[in-house]
Design a protein around this motif. Structure first.
Motif, PDB file in Angstrom:
ATOM      1  N   MET A   1     -12.590 -18.927  -9.307  1.00 25.85           N
ATOM      2  CA  MET A   1     -11.800 -17.640  -9.592  1.00 25.85           C
ATOM      3  C   MET A   1     -12.136 -16.908 -10.735  1.00 25.85           C
ATOM      4  SD  MET A   1      -9.594 -17.318  -6.942  1.00 25.85           S
ATOM      5  CE  MET A   1      -8.356 -16.126  -7.684  1.00 25.85           C
ATOM      6  N   THR A   2     -12.281 -15.452 -10.881  1.00 25.88           N
ATOM      7  CA  THR A   2     -12.773 -14.775 -12.118  1.00 25.88           C
ATOM      8  C   THR A   2     -11.440 -14.577 -12.791  1.00 25.88           C
ATOM      9  OG1 THR A   2     -12.745 -12.953 -10.886  1.00 25.88           O
ATOM     10  CG2 THR A   2     -14.817 -13.853 -10.894  1.00 25.88           C
ATOM     11  N   SER A   3     -11.527 -14.484 -14.191  1.00 24.48           N
ATOM     12  CA  SER A   3     -10.308 -14.292 -14.964  1.00 24.48           C
ATOM     13  C   SER A   3     -10.322 -12.685 -15.234  1.00 24.48           C
ATOM     14  CB  SER A   3     -10.526 -14.977 -16.174  1.00 24.48           C
ATOM     15  OG  SER A   3     -11.648 -14.536 -17.067  1.00 24.48           O
ATOM     16  N   ASP A   4      -9.406 -12.140 -15.139  1.00 26.51           N
ATOM     17  CA  ASP A   4      -9.398 -10.840 -15.219  1.00 26.51           C
ATOM     18  C   ASP A   4      -7.877 -10.363 -15.678  1.00 26.51           C
ATOM     19  OD1 ASP A   4      -9.956  -7.859 -15.148  1.00 26.51           O
ATOM     20  OD2 ASP A   4     -11.410  -8.404 -13.775  1.00 26.51           O
ATOM     21  N   VAL A   5      -7.639  -8.924 -16.178  1.00 28.23           N
ATOM     22  CA  VAL A   5      -6.505  -8.082 -16.091  1.00 28.23           C
ATOM     23  C   VAL A   5      -6.369  -7.743 -14.805  1.00 28.23           C
ATOM     24  CG1 VAL A   5      -5.116  -6.606 -17.219  1.00 28.23           C
ATOM     25  CG2 VAL A   5      -6.636  -7.879 -18.596  1.00 28.23           C
ATOM     26  N   ARG A   6      -5.120  -7.878 -14.235  1.00 18.94           N
ATOM     27  CA  ARG A   6      -4.917  -7.634 -12.887  1.00 18.94           C
ATOM     28  C   ARG A   6      -3.599  -6.737 -12.848  1.00 18.94           C
ATOM     29  NH1 ARG A   6      -4.351 -12.180  -8.157  1.00 18.94           N
ATOM     30  NH2 ARG A   6      -2.942 -11.264  -6.669  1.00 18.94           N
ATOM     31  N   TYR A   7      -3.622  -5.777 -11.864  1.00 19.20           N
ATOM     32  CA  TYR A   7      -2.690  -4.726 -11.823  1.00 19.20           C
ATOM     33  C   TYR A   7      -2.102  -4.946 -10.583  1.00 19.20           C
ATOM     34  CZ  TYR A   7      -4.565  -3.126 -16.170  1.00 19.20           C
ATOM     35  OH  TYR A   7      -5.055  -3.190 -17.424  1.00 19.20           O
ATOM     36  N   GLU A   8      -1.032  -5.051 -10.150  1.00 20.88           N
ATOM     37  CA  GLU A   8      -0.338  -5.332  -8.742  1.00 20.88           C
ATOM     38  C   GLU A   8      -0.064  -3.910  -8.233  1.00 20.88           C
ATOM     39  OE1 GLU A   8      -0.609  -7.890  -7.039  1.00 20.88           O
ATOM     40  OE2 GLU A   8      -0.862  -9.400  -8.374  1.00 20.88           O
ATOM     41  N   TRP A   9      -0.100  -3.751  -6.805  1.00 20.27           N
ATOM     42  CA  TRP A   9       0.398  -2.566  -6.320  1.00 20.27           C
ATOM     43  C   TRP A   9       1.809  -2.384  -6.514  1.00 20.27           C
ATOM     44  CZ3 TRP A   9       0.664  -2.179  -0.061  1.00 20.27           C
ATOM     45  CH2 TRP A   9       0.917  -0.781   0.089  1.00 20.27           C
ATOM     46  N   ARG A  10       2.207  -1.289  -7.011  1.00 22.57           N
ATOM     47  CA  ARG A  10       3.726  -1.019  -6.984  1.00 22.57           C
ATOM     48  C   ARG A  10       4.333  -0.487  -6.002  1.00 22.57           C
ATOM     49  NH1 ARG A  10       1.743   0.359 -12.163  1.00 22.57           N
ATOM     50  NH2 ARG A  10       1.680   2.585 -11.972  1.00 22.57           N
TER      51      ARG A  10
ATOM     52  N   LEU B   1      -7.545  -3.489  -0.213  1.00 19.57           N
ATOM     53  CA  LEU B   1      -8.304  -2.791  -0.747  1.00 19.57           C
ATOM     54  C   LEU B   1      -7.970  -3.075  -2.396  1.00 19.57           C
ATOM     55  CD1 LEU B   1      -8.011   0.695   1.077  1.00 19.57           C
ATOM     56  CD2 LEU B   1      -9.956  -0.548   0.703  1.00 19.57           C
ATOM     57  N   THR B   2      -9.128  -3.176  -3.096  1.00 26.59           N
ATOM     58  CA  THR B   2      -8.927  -3.655  -4.551  1.00 26.59           C
ATOM     59  C   THR B   2     -10.169  -2.488  -5.114  1.00 26.59           C
ATOM     60  OG1 THR B   2     -10.710  -5.230  -4.548  1.00 26.59           O
ATOM     61  CG2 THR B   2      -8.731  -6.033  -4.140  1.00 26.59           C
TER      62      THR B   2
ATOM     63  N   ASP C   1      -0.286   4.432  -8.500  1.00 26.79           N
ATOM     64  CA  ASP C   1       0.751   5.278  -8.118  1.00 26.79           C
ATOM     65  C   ASP C   1       0.655   6.271  -6.865  1.00 26.79           C
ATOM     66  OD1 ASP C   1       1.992   4.855 -10.657  1.00 26.79           O
ATOM     67  OD2 ASP C   1       1.041   6.261 -11.689  1.00 26.79           O
ATOM     68  N   ARG C   2      -0.929   6.493  -6.584  1.00 27.41           N
ATOM     69  CA  ARG C   2      -1.077   6.915  -5.271  1.00 27.41           C
ATOM     70  C   ARG C   2      -1.316   6.263  -4.085  1.00 27.41           C
ATOM     71  NH1 ARG C   2      -5.690  11.684  -5.441  1.00 27.41           N
ATOM     72  NH2 ARG C   2      -5.003  11.489  -3.198  1.00 27.41           N
ATOM     73  N   SER C   3      -1.222   4.900  -4.562  1.00 29.48           N
ATOM     74  CA  SER C   3      -1.482   3.929  -3.440  1.00 29.48           C
ATOM     75  C   SER C   3      -2.912   3.932  -2.672  1.00 29.48           C
ATOM     76  CB  SER C   3      -0.534   3.875  -2.288  1.00 29.48           C
ATOM     77  OG  SER C   3       0.769   3.790  -2.819  1.00 29.48           O
ATOM     78  N   ILE C   4      -3.807   4.403  -3.784  1.00 31.54           N
ATOM     79  CA  ILE C   4      -5.258   4.492  -3.351  1.00 31.54           C
ATOM     80  C   ILE C   4      -5.745   2.995  -3.012  1.00 31.54           C
ATOM     81  CG2 ILE C   4      -7.473   5.240  -3.915  1.00 31.54           C
ATOM     82  CD1 ILE C   4      -6.302   7.289  -5.835  1.00 31.54           C
ATOM     83  N   VAL C   5      -5.534   2.087  -3.625  1.00 35.03           N
ATOM     84  CA  VAL C   5      -5.649   0.715  -3.550  1.00 35.03           C
ATOM     85  C   VAL C   5      -4.538  -0.065  -3.825  1.00 35.03           C
ATOM     86  CG1 VAL C   5      -8.158   0.804  -4.322  1.00 35.03           C
ATOM     87  CG2 VAL C   5      -6.577   0.332  -5.983  1.00 35.03           C
ATOM     88  N   ASP C   6      -4.738  -1.471  -3.242  1.00 37.08           N
ATOM     89  CA  ASP C   6      -3.594  -2.393  -3.487  1.00 37.08           C
ATOM     90  C   ASP C   6      -3.718  -3.146  -4.683  1.00 37.08           C
ATOM     91  OD1 ASP C   6      -2.720  -2.027  -0.844  1.00 37.08           O
ATOM     92  OD2 ASP C   6      -4.388  -3.302  -0.192  1.00 37.08           O
ATOM     93  N   GLU C   7      -4.744  -3.515  -5.396  1.00 39.06           N
ATOM     94  CA  GLU C   7      -4.856  -3.904  -6.744  1.00 39.06           C
ATOM     95  C   GLU C   7      -5.965  -3.189  -7.571  1.00 39.06           C
ATOM     96  OE1 GLU C   7      -4.364  -8.521  -6.860  1.00 39.06           O
ATOM     97  OE2 GLU C   7      -4.980  -8.135  -4.796  1.00 39.06           O
TER      98      GLU C   7
END
Length: 306
Positions: free
Chosen positions: A1-10, A59-60, A74-80
């Protein structure tokens, strides 16, 4: 697994075809997860077009700016969305590199080294240098060069559209080193964006695009440069139409010209020859020759797809 700052789909103009064009019904997706490396106009539009056709695909994306990451969610272009390419590509079946052309080869090599099963493709508008740079590398087995011939003078994910690639040519320029399953997966993927698959050698692609895209952009910029600020109040739709693409991103186009320099120089020489002919016609007052010159250009434009 890679470490990263991750942003979940809101919540092309020719009497003969330049390449083979494939059309067939779109199959069910063989890839369940796709990463978009670079969320500008093209990267965002790729994501939206795939979300429209393949809503079950995860989609990431990777985006450098916090504003773009927030917009993508915000636009749901991707999931993460992630800050680094490896964070976005981790666990994916396919990754699209949608960065400026001078960054594609190094990203392809890095991602291929980290994820040896990942299918890689791109959106770059130059192909020959890229194919040569990756030749005989492990990345060449995974990387399927692609160029969706669609776009806008606007840039940024805020202008992305799910319809951008509909019925547009998606040019694939395989080197011959790719493993067949990567070619099949990339072809299936690009067809799902709504585009038409076209296959041609990388060098033929670059020579053609120098005339159909790269030189027109430079000539558009040349026309824009002739106008002083005091003249802008007098421009009409003809000038605005002719110079539309001159509003494109200067850094992006500097990279394109650098990558396709030889073919563009050939196109400029061809244009100089035709301009010299036009200069002679106007100098001599040969209205019949001028009418023929204009009619030839008019017919080519009328024959172009719209």
């Amino acid at each position: 697994m890679t470490s990263d700052v991750r942003y979940e789909w809101r919540a092309i103009h020719s009497k003969r075809p330049l390449a083979s064009i494939e059309t067939s019904p779109m199959p069910e997706p063989s890839c369940r997860s796709v990463a978009i490396i670079g969320l500008g106009l093209l990267g965002g539009s790729v994501a939206l077009s795939i979300r429209r056709r393949w809503p079950s695909v995860r989609l990431t994306a990777c985006a450098r700016s916090p504003e773009t990451r927030a917009l993508a969610l915000d636009r749901s272009i991707v999931d993460e969305v992630f800050e680094s390419p490896d964070g976005a590509a981790n666990g994916c079946d396919l990754a699209v590199i949608a960065t400026p052309v001078n960054r594609i080869a190094s990203l392809a090599q890095t991602l291929a080294g980290q994820f040896p099963e990942l299918t890689l493709t791109d959106v770059g508008s130059t192909k020959g240098g890229l194919v040569r740079e990756l030749a005989d590398s492990s990345a060449a087995k995974q990387f399927v060069p692609a160029h969706p011939i669609a776009g806008s003078e606007k840039s940024g994910a805020e202008h992305a559209s799910a319809e951008l690639f509909d019925d547009k040519p998606i040019v694939l320029t395989p080197s011959g080193e790719e493993l067949p399953h990567h070619v099949n997966r990339a072809t299936e993927f690009w067809r799902a964006t709504g585009g038409r698959i076209v296959t041609m050698p990388a060098e033929e692609h670059d020579a053609t695009l120098a005339l159909t895209s790269h030189l027109p952009h430079l000539l558009s910029s040349l026309a824009a440069r002739q106008i002083t600020p005091s003249m802008l109040s007098l421009v009409g739709t003809g000038w605005l139409d002719t110079t539309r693409v001159a509003a494109g991103d200067a850094d992006l186009w500097t990279a394109i010209v650098s990558e396709n320099r030889e073919a563009i120089l050939g196109a400029i020489q061809q244009s100089q020859t035709d301009l010299s002919t036009l200069h002679s016609i106007v100098t001599q007052g040969d209205d019949e020759a001028l009418r023929t010159w204009l009619e030839t250009a008019k017919q080519i434009r009328l024959d172009a797809p719209t």
